[in-house]
Design a protein around this motif. Structure first.
Motif, short mmCIF file in Angstrom:
data_model
loop_
_atom_site.label_atom_id
_atom_site.label_comp_id
_atom_site.label_asym_id
_atom_site.label_seq_id
_atom_site.Cartn_x
_atom_site.Cartn_y
_atom_site.Cartn_z
N ILE A 1 -0.08 3.84 -4.18
CA ILE A 1 0.52 5.02 -4.83
C ILE A 1 1.42 4.53 -5.98
N THR A 2 1.24 5.15 -7.14
CA THR A 2 1.97 4.70 -8.34
C THR A 2 2.60 5.88 -9.06
N ASP A 3 3.37 5.56 -10.11
CA ASP A 3 3.82 6.62 -11.00
C ASP A 3 2.66 6.97 -11.94
N SER A 4 2.92 7.81 -12.91
CA SER A 4 1.78 8.28 -13.74
C SER A 4 1.77 7.61 -15.12
N HIS A 5 2.23 6.36 -15.16
CA HIS A 5 2.23 5.60 -16.40
C HIS A 5 0.83 5.01 -16.56
N TYR A 6 -0.11 5.84 -17.07
CA TYR A 6 -1.51 5.43 -17.10
C TYR A 6 -1.68 4.13 -17.90
N GLY A 7 -2.56 3.27 -17.43
CA GLY A 7 -2.80 2.00 -18.11
C GLY A 7 -1.91 0.89 -17.60
N LYS A 8 -0.76 1.22 -17.09
CA LYS A 8 0.16 0.21 -16.54
C LYS A 8 1.10 0.89 -15.56
N ALA A 9 0.52 1.48 -14.55
CA ALA A 9 1.31 2.29 -13.63
C ALA A 9 2.19 1.41 -12.75
N ALA A 10 3.36 1.93 -12.42
CA ALA A 10 4.28 1.18 -11.55
C ALA A 10 4.06 1.62 -10.11
N PRO A 11 3.83 0.66 -9.21
CA PRO A 11 3.62 1.02 -7.81
C PRO A 11 4.89 1.53 -7.13
N ILE A 12 4.71 2.42 -6.17
CA ILE A 12 5.85 2.92 -5.40
C ILE A 12 5.75 2.28 -4.01
N GLU A 13 6.53 1.22 -3.83
CA GLU A 13 6.27 0.35 -2.68
C GLU A 13 6.48 1.01 -1.33
N SER A 14 7.49 1.91 -1.23
CA SER A 14 7.71 2.53 0.08
C SER A 14 6.51 3.40 0.47
N ALA A 15 5.97 4.14 -0.51
CA ALA A 15 4.81 5.00 -0.22
C ALA A 15 3.59 4.15 0.12
N ILE A 16 3.46 3.02 -0.58
CA ILE A 16 2.31 2.14 -0.35
C ILE A 16 2.36 1.57 1.08
N GLU A 17 3.55 1.13 1.46
CA GLU A 17 3.68 0.54 2.79
C GLU A 17 3.30 1.56 3.87
N GLN A 18 3.78 2.77 3.67
CA GLN A 18 3.49 3.83 4.63
C GLN A 18 1.97 4.07 4.75
N LYS A 19 1.31 4.14 3.59
CA LYS A 19 -0.14 4.38 3.59
C LYS A 19 -0.89 3.22 4.22
N LEU A 20 -0.46 1.99 3.89
CA LEU A 20 -1.16 0.82 4.43
C LEU A 20 -1.05 0.79 5.96
N LEU A 21 0.16 1.10 6.44
CA LEU A 21 0.35 1.07 7.89
C LEU A 21 -0.48 2.17 8.57
N ALA A 22 -0.61 3.30 7.88
CA ALA A 22 -1.36 4.42 8.49
C ALA A 22 -2.87 4.24 8.37
N LEU A 23 -3.32 3.70 7.22
CA LEU A 23 -4.77 3.71 6.96
C LEU A 23 -5.45 2.35 7.15
#
Ligand code: ADP
Ligand code: ASP
Ligand code: MG
Length: 477
Positions: free
Chosen positions: A159-181
């Motif tokens: 999960i990232t922000d909407s800076h297309y071409g060089k989006a910044a990841p949102i680490e807390s959301a990513i961790e949550q998704k990885l643990l769930a999926l």
């Protein structure tokens, strides 16, 4: 920390064709046989991202046949690779899936060509096909070979922000998704395969992390899942003393610190994406750089502390396509707030500056993106005289042991005394020395520096034995 979990990232050349994907499967099998569980991150097949970008830009210019011709070639390559890699009913199913994806790509390109406009958001959607396709194929190949491969669409986790071409990841959301999926799949004995480089906003719009971003995905996945190790599998034996394409006698660096690797990556060593290191450092996860064509080689280990090294430098990086901007104003004399005014202009256009040097009346800056330069220069011209010089390159020598050596600058500049040096920087970071030269002088300068600083390499840090073996081989021939 999940010690037995390893995140393995395979770059474009490591999945460039069926043979390469076969090697990838063998490497993953090796890890599983040693009791490890693996999450695999793959790049698009070699050169596919470049071709997708070319297709998108052709469509953006309204060149519909040109865009569709590129997509047709990509379709053939993927379908043929699948046929070489997979068999039976599974192949038939995969080919239908690939055809469906390519039909969607064709539709998208037709749409862009009809409008005649390519937005950064649509560009990201077009390039995302590369990693979506490669991850699908690799997952199928793994599954057919008994590795329990399963594709996970990276856009559901990264999960990232909407800076297309060089989006910044949102680490807390990513961790949550990885643990769930992803974690439940690992616990179930599967080998999840994710496409690197791609992500999506919280609203589900496709984004990308910037060129070379699959390394970054691997680090995010490793960080999010608290993996025991992150392995970056590429086409060279590890981080070398310089790009072996410039200097074929470059040596493998056995261990390098996070700080040194980050510096090298930032200043142009393509072997690692600059952002890769951060998630790994934060969680103290060791990172390895390894060769998928020579899996037995020990590679480079990136660790928190640098090993003591007898020579000042570990490696030399070079970055081309830079521009120097000279900002000259007599008003700068004694006036506070002037530097801020200049930097604010770069900030406004989100343009990163690599190097800065100042004198009483002038500031020289270097940037690597040309996109917003006309606007930046127009705005700077209101407060100063502005001059731009393109086709410049930055050469950067990195090593924690610079600190312990005197007279290094003298040695560096006498090694390249025949080259015109435009700007010099030392001390901004204690572990690098960098300077700007003309692009055309880069290869020559790097070779000269390499010859001086790696003539008598420290065997504890560099793989000297491999170079000696190479020399013996050549002298026998
Ligand atoms: P991948 O597709 O696996 O991500 P890249 O092409 O991005 O691979 O990076 C690997 C390449 O990086 C090597 O083939 C090499 O030419 C280049 N490179 C540049 N500097 C270095 C260095 N210091 N050590 C190793 N490789 C380097
Ligand atoms: N495929 C993407 C690129 O070529 C990302 C990557 O390979 O790391 O930039
Ligand atoms: Mg890369």
């Amino acid at each position: 920390m999940r010690d037995s979990l390893v995140v393995m990232k395979f770059g474009g050349t490591s999945v460039e064709d069926a043979k390469a994907m076969e090697r990838t499967a063998a490497i993953v099998r090796g890890r599983r046989e040693r009791g490890k569980s693996a999450v695999v991150v793959v790049s698009a097949m070699a050169k596919v991202t470049d071709q997708l970008l070319a297709a998108a830009s052709a469509a953006g210019r309204g060149d519909r046949p040109g865009a569709l011709a590129i997509a047709a070639r990509l379709r053939n390559r993927h379908i043929e690779t699948a046929a070489d890699l997979i068999s039976g009913e599974r192949l038939a199913k995969l080919q239908i899936a690939l055809d469906r994806e390519f039909d969607a790509l064709d539709d998208l390109l037709r749409g862009i060509a009809a409008v005649g406009e390519l937005t950064p958001r649509t560009n990201d959607l077009v390039v995302s096909f590369g990693e979506r396709l490669s991850s699908r194929m690799v997952a199928e190949a793994f599954d057919q070979r008994g590795l329990n491969g399963i594709q996970v669409d990276a856009r559901t986790c990264i999960i990232t922000d909407s800076h297309y071409g060089k989006a910044a990841p949102i680490e807390s959301a990513i961790e949550q998704k990885l643990l769930a999926l992803v974690l439940p799949l690992i616990e179930d004995g599967k080998t999840p395969v994710l496409g690197g480089f791609i992500g999506s906003t919280a609203e589900g719009i496709t984004t990308t992390l910037g060129r070379g971003g699959s390394d970054y995905t691997a680090a995010l996945v490793g960080g999010g899942l608290h993996a025991g190790a992150i392995e970056i599998w590429t086409d060279v034996n590890g981080i070398m003393t310089t790009d072996p394409r410039i200097c074929p006698d470059a040596l493998r660096v056995k261990t390098i610190s996070f700080e040194e690797a980050a510096e090298l990556a930032y200043f142009g060593a393509k072997v690692l994406h600059p952002a890769t290191i951060l998630p790994a450092v934060q969680k103290s996860i060791p990172v390895w750089v390894l060769n998928s064509r020579n899996a037995e080689n020990e590679g480079t280990k990136i660790t928190a502390m640098a090993a003591k090294c007898a020579s000042p430098f570990k490696s030399i990086a070079a970055k081309k396509k830079l521009t120097i901007i000279d900002v000259v104003a007599s008003r700068m004399l004694m006036s506070h707030g002037y530097l801020k005014a200049v930097f604010d202009v770069f900030d406004k256009y989100e343009c990163a500056i690599d190097m800065v040097s100042t004198s009483e009346v002038s500031i020289s800056l270097t940037v690597d993106s040309n996109q917003r330069l006309p606007e930046i220069c127009a705005e700077l011209s209101k407060i100063a005289d502005v001059k731009m010089e393109g086709h410049k390159a930055l050469v950067c020598l990195v090593g924690e042991d610079i600190r312990g050596h005197n007279g290094i600058a003298g040695q560096v500049f006498s090694a390249i005394s025949h080259v015109n040096v435009r700007m010099i920087s030392q001390g901004a970071s204690e572990i690098n020395m960098s300077f700007m030269i003309d692009e055309e002088d880069v290869e020559e300068a790097v070779r000269s520096l390499h010859a001086v600083f790696f003539a008598d390499p420290d065997e504890n840090v560099f793989d000297v034995a491999a170079r000696d073996a190479q020399v013996q081989l050549v002298s026998k021939v």
